[in-house]
Design an enzyme around this catalytic site. Structure first.
Site, PDB file in Angstrom:
ATOM      1  N   HIS A   1       0.807  -1.215   0.000  1.00  0.00           N
ATOM      2  CA  HIS A   1       0.000   0.000   0.000  1.00  0.00           C
ATOM      3  C   HIS A   1       0.846   1.273   0.000  1.00  0.00           C
ATOM      4  O   HIS A   1       1.936   1.303   0.551  1.00  0.00           O
ATOM      5  CB  HIS A   1      -0.862   0.041   1.274  1.00  0.00           C
ATOM      6  CG  HIS A   1      -1.795  -1.109   1.425  1.00  0.00           C
ATOM      7  ND1 HIS A   1      -2.166  -1.619   2.647  1.00  0.00           N
ATOM      8  CD2 HIS A   1      -2.457  -1.855   0.502  1.00  0.00           C
ATOM      9  CE1 HIS A   1      -3.013  -2.624   2.481  1.00  0.00           C
ATOM     10  NE2 HIS A   1      -3.192  -2.809   1.196  1.00  0.00           N
TER      11      HIS A   1
ATOM     12  N   LYS B   1       5.814   6.268   7.449  1.00  0.00           N
ATOM     13  CA  LYS B   1       5.243   5.357   8.459  1.00  0.00           C
ATOM     14  C   LYS B   1       6.321   4.845   9.411  1.00  0.00           C
ATOM     15  O   LYS B   1       7.373   4.378   8.982  1.00  0.00           O
ATOM     16  CB  LYS B   1       4.581   4.151   7.778  1.00  0.00           C
ATOM     17  CG  LYS B   1       3.351   4.510   6.958  1.00  0.00           C
ATOM     18  CD  LYS B   1       2.792   3.316   6.190  1.00  0.00           C
ATOM     19  CE  LYS B   1       1.676   3.783   5.255  1.00  0.00           C
ATOM     20  NZ  LYS B   1       1.267   2.737   4.302  1.00  0.00           N
TER      21      LYS B   1
ATOM     22  N   TYR C   1       1.248   1.436  13.765  1.00  0.00           N
ATOM     23  CA  TYR C   1       2.085   2.380  13.004  1.00  0.00           C
ATOM     24  C   TYR C   1       1.601   3.808  13.129  1.00  0.00           C
ATOM     25  O   TYR C   1       0.424   4.068  13.334  1.00  0.00           O
ATOM     26  CB  TYR C   1       2.225   1.971  11.537  1.00  0.00           C
ATOM     27  CG  TYR C   1       0.983   1.867  10.704  1.00  0.00           C
ATOM     28  CD1 TYR C   1       0.083   0.816  10.864  1.00  0.00           C
ATOM     29  CD2 TYR C   1       0.719   2.797   9.696  1.00  0.00           C
ATOM     30  CE1 TYR C   1      -1.042   0.705  10.062  1.00  0.00           C
ATOM     31  CE2 TYR C   1      -0.414   2.692   8.887  1.00  0.00           C
ATOM     32  CZ  TYR C   1      -1.284   1.640   9.083  1.00  0.00           C
ATOM     33  OH  TYR C   1      -2.399   1.527   8.295  1.00  0.00           O
TER      34      TYR C   1
ATOM     35  N   ASP D   1      -6.967  -6.156  -1.809  1.00  0.00           N
ATOM     36  CA  ASP D   1      -5.528  -6.266  -2.095  1.00  0.00           C
ATOM     37  C   ASP D   1      -5.243  -7.196  -3.274  1.00  0.00           C
ATOM     38  O   ASP D   1      -4.193  -7.084  -3.925  1.00  0.00           O
ATOM     39  CB  ASP D   1      -4.759  -6.739  -0.854  1.00  0.00           C
ATOM     40  CG  ASP D   1      -4.564  -5.612   0.168  1.00  0.00           C
ATOM     41  OD1 ASP D   1      -4.954  -4.466  -0.119  1.00  0.00           O
ATOM     42  OD2 ASP D   1      -4.010  -5.881   1.248  1.00  0.00           O
TER      43      ASP D   1
HETATM   44  C1  TDX Z   1      -5.679   2.521   6.436  1.00  0.00           C
HETATM   45  C2  TDX Z   1      -6.999   2.929   7.108  1.00  0.00           C
HETATM   46  C3  TDX Z   1      -8.129   2.175   6.976  1.00  0.00           C
HETATM   47  N1  TDX Z   1      -9.294   2.528   7.575  1.00  0.00           N
HETATM   48  C4  TDX Z   1     -10.481   1.642   7.461  1.00  0.00           C
HETATM   49  C5  TDX Z   1     -10.887   1.305   6.062  1.00  0.00           C
HETATM   50  C6  TDX Z   1     -11.401  -0.108   6.199  1.00  0.00           C
HETATM   51  O1  TDX Z   1     -12.759  -0.119   6.603  1.00  0.00           O
HETATM   52  C7  TDX Z   1     -10.588  -0.712   7.329  1.00  0.00           C
HETATM   53  C8  TDX Z   1      -9.446  -1.592   6.862  1.00  0.00           C
HETATM   54  O2  TDX Z   1      -8.741  -0.884   5.839  1.00  0.00           O
HETATM   55  P1  TDX Z   1      -7.694  -1.631   4.860  1.00  0.00           P
HETATM   56  O3  TDX Z   1      -7.246  -0.686   3.811  1.00  0.00           O
HETATM   57  O4  TDX Z   1      -8.253  -2.948   4.462  1.00  0.00           O
HETATM   58  O5  TDX Z   1      -6.490  -1.837   5.893  1.00  0.00           O
HETATM   59  P2  TDX Z   1      -5.115  -2.648   5.716  1.00  0.00           P
HETATM   60  O6  TDX Z   1      -5.228  -3.688   4.646  1.00  0.00           O
HETATM   61  O7  TDX Z   1      -4.702  -3.086   7.093  1.00  0.00           O
HETATM   62  O8  TDX Z   1      -4.051  -1.556   5.216  1.00  0.00           O
HETATM   63  C9  TDX Z   1      -3.180  -0.928   6.105  1.00  0.00           C
HETATM   64  O9  TDX Z   1      -2.158  -1.816   6.536  1.00  0.00           O
HETATM   65  C10 TDX Z   1      -0.950  -1.907   5.838  1.00  0.00           C
HETATM   66  C11 TDX Z   1      -0.353  -0.539   5.573  1.00  0.00           C
HETATM   67  O10 TDX Z   1       0.673  -0.658   4.614  1.00  0.00           O
HETATM   68  C12 TDX Z   1      -1.339   0.442   5.037  1.00  0.00           C
HETATM   69  O11 TDX Z   1      -0.873   1.760   5.330  1.00  0.00           O
HETATM   70  C13 TDX Z   1      -2.731   0.403   5.468  1.00  0.00           C
HETATM   71  O12 TDX Z   1      -3.504   0.700   4.329  1.00  0.00           O
HETATM   72  O13 TDX Z   1     -10.085   0.403   8.072  1.00  0.00           O
HETATM   73  C14 TDX Z   1      -9.392   3.679   8.346  1.00  0.00           C
HETATM   74  O14 TDX Z   1     -10.442   3.998   8.903  1.00  0.00           O
HETATM   75  N2  TDX Z   1      -8.278   4.450   8.496  1.00  0.00           N
HETATM   76  C15 TDX Z   1      -7.076   4.125   7.915  1.00  0.00           C
HETATM   77  O15 TDX Z   1      -6.097   4.864   8.119  1.00  0.00           O
END
Ligand code: TDX
Ligand code: TDX
Lengths: 181, 181
Positions: free
Chosen positions: B61, B71, B130, B166
């Site tokens: 990401h 980060k 993070y 993803d």
């Molecule tokens: C990244 C982020 C996500 N969200 C919400 C959106 C979704 O409902 C939920 C999960 O989001 P995902 O994008 O699926 O999270 P994830 O796959 O864990 O991605 C994160 O983890 C790896 C990191 O590399 C990246 O910064 C970050 O996108 O959380 C938020 O409310 N705030 C955020 O900052």
């Protein structure tokens, strides 16, 4: 983010939203614009993390001016009873305390402003995490003994594990002689 | 705080000091003046925490300008393999990646500057945490597929658990057609 006021002005509980899916879970534990919008301090300069076995009590602590610290506290694993004592001499709730159960299952947090003493007791093995509005300053460290007779805090535990340093802390009466009649 | 450089400019590993005693342990996970003194970004505006079961892979990401994020990553429980890919087009290591084992036993962290793609795979059930230099912006979310043939990342695992979102991510070649010959 749910914001819950307490009986003490400025002392609040926060409940962020957790997103769950088949991988696990995700939550924002701090977001500066969101804190700004809520009128909360949004400038934290230090993050701390401690691990405590069940029965450990850390506190009651505060740093003196000019290093007074506001603290955003939470647990990451486990559960603690968290105590904040109002030491703002011009406050209507001076000398009063509030207890929070901080539980990793619900990821709730408390914001404790400058001018409070703070401590907690681990109800389970717990990882505790907090953000501070001012940095650690050894020379400004101060505190009150956990079982102070005037504060009369109900810790719900009789023989907590307390560090030697914390067993030497002053009484509320010694720190604020004019306030206890 | 121990600072370990990597083969990629600006990408570093950090090892903070942990104090242990009979109660448990204590460590500073972030200290703004210390970060300032090390020449690291000292303004973080969002903190995130996720839990991943063993075998979950989150990534790769990044957020596009103007919401690019530096980060500061670490694990609180468990262990992950963390991957940072250099996407700075003027960098001598553009398209190269670095892998870190982030281990809660040693509380090591990595600082990943703006201009990188980031992801990790959970080697155990892990709580990942993070800090970000810029806030979440859904419209600026972007990424690269984890098993991209040009990046050729060795994740050390063949069938990770990856979210539907993803699995739809673009290839490096699609994002940077001019860079792959
Ligand atoms: C990244 C982020 C996500 N969200 C919400 C959106 C979704 O409902 C939920 C999960 O989001 P995902 O994008 O699926 O999270 P994830 O796959 O864990 O991605 C994160 O983890 C790896 C990191 O590399 C990246 O910064 C970050 O996108 O959380 C938020 O409310 N705030 C955020 O900052
Ligand atoms: C608070 C603090 C401590 N330390 C070091 C000093 C000791 O070697 C070690 C443990 O310090 P203690 O004062 O024993 O920590 P603790 O009893 O956990 O106190 C903390 O937890 C409860 C909180 O109320 C309080 O802010 C804080 O003082 O860590 C640091 O390096 N930085 C710090 O910010």
């Amino acid at each position: 983010m749910q914001v819950i006021k307490t009986s003490i002005e400025g002392l609040i509980e926060l409940r962020p939203q957790t997103f769950k899916d088949s991988r696990g879970s995700f939550l924002e534990t701090y977001n500066q614009p969101v804190f700004n919008a809520l009128g909360l301090p949004a400038q934290f300069v230090q993050d701390n993390q401690s691990f405590s076995t069940k029965g450990v009590l850390r506190g009651l602590h505060f740093q003196k001016e000019p290093f007074a610290q506001g603290k955003l506290v939470r647990v990451i694993t486990g559960k603690v009873m968290d105590i904040a004592v109002d030491l703002r001499e011009d406050s209507p709730t001076f000398g009063k305390y509030e207890a929070f159960i901080l539980d990793s299952e619900i990821s709730n947090m408390a914001y404790i402003p400058e001018g409070f003493a703070h401590g907690f007791v681990a109800l389970e093995d717990s990882i505790f995490s907090y953000k501070c509005t001012n940095v650690y300053n050894k020379a400004c460290e101060s505190g009150i003994i956990w079982n102070d007779p005037d504060l009369n805090i109900d810790w719900g535990i009789s023989n907590p594990i307390v560090s030697d340093k914390d067993q030497q802390l002053a009484s509320f009466r010694d720190l604020y002689p004019q306030s206890v009649t």
